[in-house]
Every structure is written in C-alpha cells, then in structure tokens.
Scaffold this active site. Structure first.
Site, short mmCIF file in Angstrom:
data_model
loop_
_atom_site.label_atom_id
_atom_site.label_comp_id
_atom_site.label_asym_id
_atom_site.label_seq_id
_atom_site.Cartn_x
_atom_site.Cartn_y
_atom_site.Cartn_z
N ARG A 625 -29.20 -36.44 33.23
CA ARG A 625 -28.94 -37.42 32.20
C ARG A 625 -27.95 -36.92 31.16
O ARG A 625 -27.95 -35.74 30.81
CB ARG A 625 -30.24 -37.79 31.47
CG ARG A 625 -31.33 -38.34 32.37
CD ARG A 625 -30.91 -39.63 33.03
NE ARG A 625 -30.68 -40.70 32.07
CZ ARG A 625 -30.13 -41.86 32.38
NH1 ARG A 625 -29.73 -42.10 33.61
NH2 ARG A 625 -29.97 -42.80 31.46
N VAL A 626 -27.10 -37.83 30.69
CA VAL A 626 -26.17 -37.47 29.63
C VAL A 626 -26.58 -38.14 28.31
O VAL A 626 -25.94 -37.94 27.30
CB VAL A 626 -24.72 -37.88 29.98
CG1 VAL A 626 -24.25 -37.12 31.20
CG2 VAL A 626 -24.61 -39.38 30.21
N ASP A 627 -27.67 -38.91 28.34
CA ASP A 627 -28.16 -39.53 27.11
C ASP A 627 -29.44 -38.83 26.66
O ASP A 627 -29.76 -37.73 27.12
CB ASP A 627 -28.38 -41.04 27.30
CG ASP A 627 -29.36 -41.33 28.43
OD1 ASP A 627 -30.07 -40.40 28.86
OD2 ASP A 627 -29.42 -42.49 28.87
N ASP A 628 -30.18 -39.44 25.79
CA ASP A 628 -31.38 -38.83 25.26
C ASP A 628 -32.63 -39.32 25.98
O ASP A 628 -33.63 -39.68 25.37
CB ASP A 628 -31.49 -39.10 23.76
CG ASP A 628 -30.44 -38.35 22.96
OD1 ASP A 628 -29.97 -38.88 21.96
OD2 ASP A 628 -30.10 -37.23 23.37
#
Length: 757
Positions: A625-628
């Site tokens: 994942r590149v988000d939170d």
C-alpha cells in the site's frame, strides 16, 4: 525428463551446443546465436525475449522469455543461426526439481500445459489481445454461456474513468436481465448436476462435518428466501449477515441474491461498534447471525455482539425488527443464549418450515448485488457496491482460468465470506462453475498445524487457495506437519491477500505442493471484484513472489507521481486503464468519495493505492500500500480507524499508527501513543489501550506494539511525518532523512530512546 536450463548473456554460435547431437529450436527467425547449456541428462529448453504492443493506448511491454512448452527432443535440426542474446535466468520444471533461492523461473510441466485451459503464452496473448481490442465481443461471448432472461442492449459496456470529463461511471451488460443465484444453482441442476456435491462443510472439531448437493443447497436457499419474503424483505432491501463459516453463510448470501435483496456480510470478528457503523449506513431489514462460534479452543459469543450493536443502533434512530439467529450448538447451547423475544427468532424453528420452491427475482445486470465495507484512510469504512451482471461474469471467468478449473476438481479457499475473497472465490465464482467447495469453520492450526492437510486428504482437495499469512505461519511450525499427510490430490495452489515473499512461495511450492503444483499468486482488491494480475497455470513460467501478468481485459499501467505512464522496467503507482466487468460501481451513499478516492489522483485511471514494480521481463511485483491502510493478514485496516480507537481511551492524548513488516502477518500495527499529561507509561495502560482497539474495531486490529511518545514528529503546519515514524518502527534509523522541517526535531531522539521501552 529432467530439465535444467541455465541461460547466460553470452553471444555465441548455435553450433556451440553442449551435445553431440543436433537439437531443434523454434524461435524468432530474426534471432539467432544462442547458448544453451543443459545438464548432462536433460533435453533442451529454449527462450526468446520479445516485446508486444497490444494497442496504441496501452503499451503492454514484455521481455518474457517464451518458454517452449513442448520440450525439444534430441536428433532434430537447428532452424536459426542468427545472433541472439539470452537472458540470465535459471529454471526448474514442475515435478522435476525443487525451486531454490537461485531459481528465477518455475516452468510449467509439459503434461500440465497440455490439459490447461490456456496451454501456452501464445494462447494467452491471442486471448488477451482480443480482450483489449474487442472487449465487447470478448465478454459478450463469455456472458452468452450464462442464463439471461433478457439479453443486454446493443452497447455491451459504457464507462468514464476520467474525472475531468464528468461523473465517473461504469456499466456492463446494461438492460440484461439475469439472477446470479439462478446461474449458481438452477442452471447447474438443469445441466444434470443436481446430485453433485456443492459444499463439503468441515466443523471446528475433527469429525464434525456435513455436505449438500446442488439440489439440497437450492432447497435450503429457497426456504430462507421465502422466510425473508414473508417478513417483508423485497428487491433492493439490504440484509446484514453476521455469521461464521457455517453452510448457512453462503446459503444466506444466495437467498438474498435470489430475491434481489442486497446482502452485506460482516466478518464475524468485528466488534459491536463496527457492526453499528454498517447497520447505520445500510439500514437493513433483517440481521442474520448465530449464537456463537468456536474457533480452535475459543468460543466467541456473536449474539452478544449483535445485541449490543442493535441496541446502540436503535438509540441512534435505526431499529431492526428481526434478528434471525442460527443455533450453533457445537459452540453454545440455545438455552445459554440471551434472547429478546419480540425481535429474536431461531433459524431452526422457522426456516425449515418454509417451501423449498421460491420464484427468482430477475434483476438488471446493473442492479446491486452486495455491499462490502472496507477500511479507508479516513475513519469511516467504505461501502463498496458491486452489481450483478458484470460481477457474475468476471468472478466465474477468473475462477475458471486462474485455477484451471475442471469439473472433477475439489476446491478449498480458506478465506472467510466476511471478506471479498469469500464472496468471489468461496461462494459465487466456484458455484457459477459448478464446483464442489470446501467450507471450514475452524482455525487452520486446530487441533494442530496439520489440520489443513488433514482436510485436503479427507476431501481429496485439488485446488487450494490461501493467504501468505497462513503459509508463513505453517512454515514456521515445521515441515513435519505437512509431510505426514499425502496431499497427492493437490494440483494447483493459490495465494491471496498480500504479496507473498519469495521464501514463503518456495516453501509453499516445495513442501506443500511437492514441487509439482503451480501457484496462482493473485493480485486484486475488494473494489476490483476479481483477479486483476495473476498467473494462469500451464501458460508461462512463474517467478516466486511475482503476480506475473494481467488477466483478460485488464490493462495495468505503472505511473509516476505526475501520472505519466512508465514503460519497461520501472516502479511506481499501479493504475488500471479502462473498465472491466467486475469493477465496483460506487461507494454506497457517497459517490463523491468514490471519485475522490479512486479516480482523482490520476485522471483517466482507476488508482489501486498499491505500488508496483515491473521487471525487465514484464513481470509485475506488488510492493504494498502507498496510502494509510495497513494490510494485516490480508485484512485492510485504516490507520485512522485504529488511531480513533486509541484516542477514545480517556488516558490517550494523541496517537499515530503505521504498518511495519511482520514475518507471519505481512504487516503488523505499530502505534505511537502520547498519554495525557500526568499519566505515566505503564504495562497496565498498554494493555488497556489494546483492549480499547479490540472493543472498537476487533481483535485482528489490535496493535502489536505500543511505542510511548512524549510527542510526535510534526511539521510546523501540524502534519505528522509518518515517514519518520515508519523508519523508527522498522529500526531503520540511518534512513530517517531530513528532520529539519519538524517543529521540534528533538522529538525524534526521544522516540528512538523509547523504542524498546
């Protein structure tokens, strides 16, 4: 025939082959000088790199070595003598050798490829090319194999994925009238498979089991569907299903689909508060649950959780008048179950009394099928909405090809139906193909870590689909729990939920599959409905840890931070160009959030939120994942949800959560917590904070580590620098980077000093 091919980056003449006899190679006539060095007892395998352009809009670039599936025999003539450069790769063939850390490729065996639905990379390219150049024709041909009360309109699909050009919209098979339950059950029965086993159910305790044929499953589905209709459930109404992995769970899903109701399955492990959120959002007519479930030695009182959720929902203005409760007496006796007489009804008292005949509610292909809530980077879960027609066609097709499904297969997916994998690849995808499915109620390591392989042998499972988390857990328990069982029935393995690391892949391949079973290492999401990037068994070589190539109709692109498509070997953000039938259509009640979350970052594309690398041979490697959102054991958990739960504790002033690598879970939750003024760090407080998260979200979201924080690293504008927190959590202290922009750089040293407290 043993095969070992070692390819080098050397240019030499074809005559320089280390065999006395000539060998026959089929390759590109434009390519020539090659060096093939087989071992002393092998025949020869040849590769040729290539590039293809599928269309002018999407560069599908690959230097995949084209592995000739029918291994060349000796005493043939060379066809090509022109210069040629082979990539430096090592390869083993299914059933012939173990994949070691030095093996880059695992080749499909000749016998396996011969019987596979997609028997070669050339066949895949032919099908893939058509699916991209003529998606309407490609998917219409497949859809025509299913039952439609009325065929779709002239326009097979319409879409807009570019937010700058208006409202995001995806439609497939619009105006086509069908029913997914009918296609799962009635269609198979009408084809003569009524007495075929549809579901083998295995209880938590060894020896507790059951099975249903397709005829019996249809009867059970119709009885529940009729009961819901008698109690006012109509087309378009929502029904919340909060059940463990009993046969009643897929029965409830299919019953809803039969009458056009929209089911929302909630994982039976979520807390009362999480259940309240879903009840408040979708306003169900009925909640279906059971009194309790036993997983391993632990009993979970589900009815108590539902009671608390229904009570709180009622206080907030949403009352549910009926709670249909299945009495799971292997976990809890009926008389021990708390009961609200006006609202609660025992399943066994009413459903079996209903008729086993229930008319189908025919629905439009774009009518909603189910809601499934998934974590977001804000505190509120997202209600992912899937519709009927496109999802039906896509899940059926991905299941068939990614597992090379044959009618004789026995299929077991270890996922819970509370997650998308259970929807697409426990219930709908397999049953649409007329498969026999194993459903397991219990824990995979109960009563010991050999339980999975005991079940495989008991039911002669041929297709086994599980999560890397479970693979790593069983790997840690040792080979002896695997090798004591035969597992000879297995022919295809699968992996889902997160990227599988190469060492776990090799253990899965070598030990569980005895080096003879290809692994379908699938990448997809709740939002995609089905597999997007996946190996097709028998079609091409696999690289341990790589999801390999896109499924039919899927156009993955890797873009940089400016949205520019990257070509060749690269790393960046994984996006999808153009729609596919299984795509979700909106977020329930919040289309604006749907557009903002998935389509605003890179206009013209669906943004997956995942990072991806593509190697020089065109293979895709997912990087997470590149988000939170943290991926814990395949469960996507929003950092904001966990932070919100922590801050709800009266002694917590502030919290920040990051994900760090974990050898079993993939990622684990690492929480930085600042107590309120005057409250000391203590073990009791640590335990109390963990309990707060378990209560608000569920046990699976409990932080693995509470790191005491006198303050958090923030910019002068107040933004928390999570990059720094991740480095501290991972103990990558030499990679902290520039901290000069922090409002208080000294807080970093304080956090490091408290790292092991």
């Amino acid at each position: 025939m043993a095969v070992y091919a070692c390819f080098n980056y050397d240019y030499i003449n074809c005559n320089d082959v280390y065999r006395k006899s000539c060998c026959h190679f089929k390759g590109d006539p434009q390519l020539g000088r090659r060096r093939i060095r087989p071992n002393a007892n092998s025949d020869i395998l040849v590769s040729s790199p290539f590039k293809i352009r599928v269309d002018s809009g999407n560069l599908f670039r690959s230097r995949l070595p084209v592995m000739v599936n029918n291994l060349t025999a000796a005493h043939h003539h060379l066809e090509s003598t022109l210069p040629y450069k082979l990539p430096k790769l090592k390869a083993v063939t299914l059933g012939e050798a173990l994949a070691s850390a030095d093996d880059d490729l695992v080749l499909p065996g000749q016998d396996f490829s011969k019987q596979a639905h997609v028997s070669s990379f050339e066949k895949y390219l032919e099908m893939y090319k058509r699916s991209i150049e003529d998606p309407a024709g490609f998917w219409s041909d497949i859809a025509s194999e299913f039952y439609w009360k009325q065929k779709w309109g002239q326009q097979v699909y319409s879409d807009n994925l570019d937010i700058t050009k208006g409202k995001i919209n995806i439609e497939w098979f619009k105006d086509g009238i069908t029913n997914i339950c009918y296609n799962c059950l009635d269609k198979n029965i009408n084809s003569g498979n009524g007495e075929k086993i549809a579901i083998h159910w295995e209880g938590n305790e060894p020896g507790l089991d059951g099975s249903l044929t397709y005829n019996q499953l249809l009867d059970r589905v119709c009885q529940l569907a009729n009961y819901m209709k008698e109690n006012g459930v109509r087309k378009g109404d929502s029904v919340i299903i909060y059940l463990p992995m009993l046969m009643e769970l897929p029965i409830a899903m299919l019953a809803c689909a039969r009458i056009g109701a929209v089911h929302s399955v909630v994982f039976a492990g979520f807390s009362a508060e999480s259940l309240v959120q879903r009840i408040m959002d979708c306003k169900p007519k009925i909640v279906i649950t059971c009194n309790a479930v036993r997983r391993g030695t632990k009993v979970i009182n589900l009815k108590d959780i539902v009671d608390a959720a229904l009570s709180e929902s009622s206080e907030n203005g949403i009352s549910v008048g009926l709670c249909l409760t299945y009495g799971n007496e292997s976990a809890m006796k009926k008389e021990a179950t708390k009961w609200q007489k006006e609202r609660d009804v025992w399943w066994q008292d009413v459903v079996p009394e209903c008729s086993t005949k229930c008319d189908v509610e025919w629905v439009d292909a774009e009518d909603p099928l189910f809601l499934l809530y998934t974590s977001g980077s804000t505190g509120k879960p997202k209600g992912v909405l899937h519709t009927t027609g496109g999802y039906m066609i896509y899940t059926a097709t991905t299941f068939k090809y990614a597992f090379d499904f044959k009618p004789s297969d026995i299929y077991w997916c270890t996922a819970d139906c509370g997650w998308i994998t259970g929807h697409s690849y426990v219930a709908y995808g397999p049953l649409l193909n007329g498969a026999t499915v194993v459903v397991y109620e219990g824990a995979p390591n109960y009563p010991d870590p050999g339980r999975c392989w005991d079940i495989v042998d008991k039911y002669k499972v041929t297709l086994f689909y599980t999560a890397p988390t479970l693979v790593r857990s069983l790997m840690r328990d040792g080979n002896e729990y695997v090798t004591r069982y035969s597992r000879k029935s297995l022919r295809v393995l699968g992996s889902v939920g997160e990227p599988i690391n190469p060492s776990a892949w090799r253990w899965f391949f070598n030990v569980v599959g005895d080096s003879r079973c290809p692994i379908s290492d699938t990448w997809w999401q709740t939002e995609t409905g089905g597999f997007m990037i996946t190996p097709l068994p028998g079609a091409w070589p696999q690289k341990p840890g790589s999801a390999t190539f896109p499924f039919f109709g899927v156009q993955p692109v890797i873009v940089d931070e400016n949205g520019k498509e990257l070509e060749g070997e690269c790393s960046g953000y994984l996006c999808i160009k153009n729609s596919w039938p299984g795509a979700f259509r909106t977020l329930y009640g919040d289309h604006e959030r749907y557009e903002t979350t998935y389509f605003s970052a890179f206009p013209g594309y669906y943004f997956s939120g995942d990072g991806c690398s593509r190697d020089k041979d065109g293979y895709h490697w997912l990087t997470g994942r590149v988000d939170d959102v943290i991926n814990v054991s395949g469960h996507r958990i929003g950092t904001a949800e966990v932070e919100s739960a922590l801050v709800s504790h009266p002694q917590c002033a502030e919290a920040a959560v990051v994900g760090v690598e974990h050898e079993v879970k993939g990622q684990c939750i690492y929480a930085f917590v600042t107590p309120i003024e005057g409250v000391a760090y203590s073990e009791d407080l640590r335990k109390s904070l963990v309990i707060a998260v378990r209560t608000h979200i569920g046990a699976f979201a409990a932080p693995d580590k509470i790191h005491w924080a006198p303050g958090l690293p923030k910019t002068r504008s107040g933004k928390i620098m999570r990059r720094i927190l991740r480095k501290i959590a991972s103990r990558q202290l030499d990679e902290l980077g520039d901290t000069s922009t922090l409002a208080d750089p000294n807080v970093v040293d304080q956090l490091i000093a408290l790292a092991d407290k």
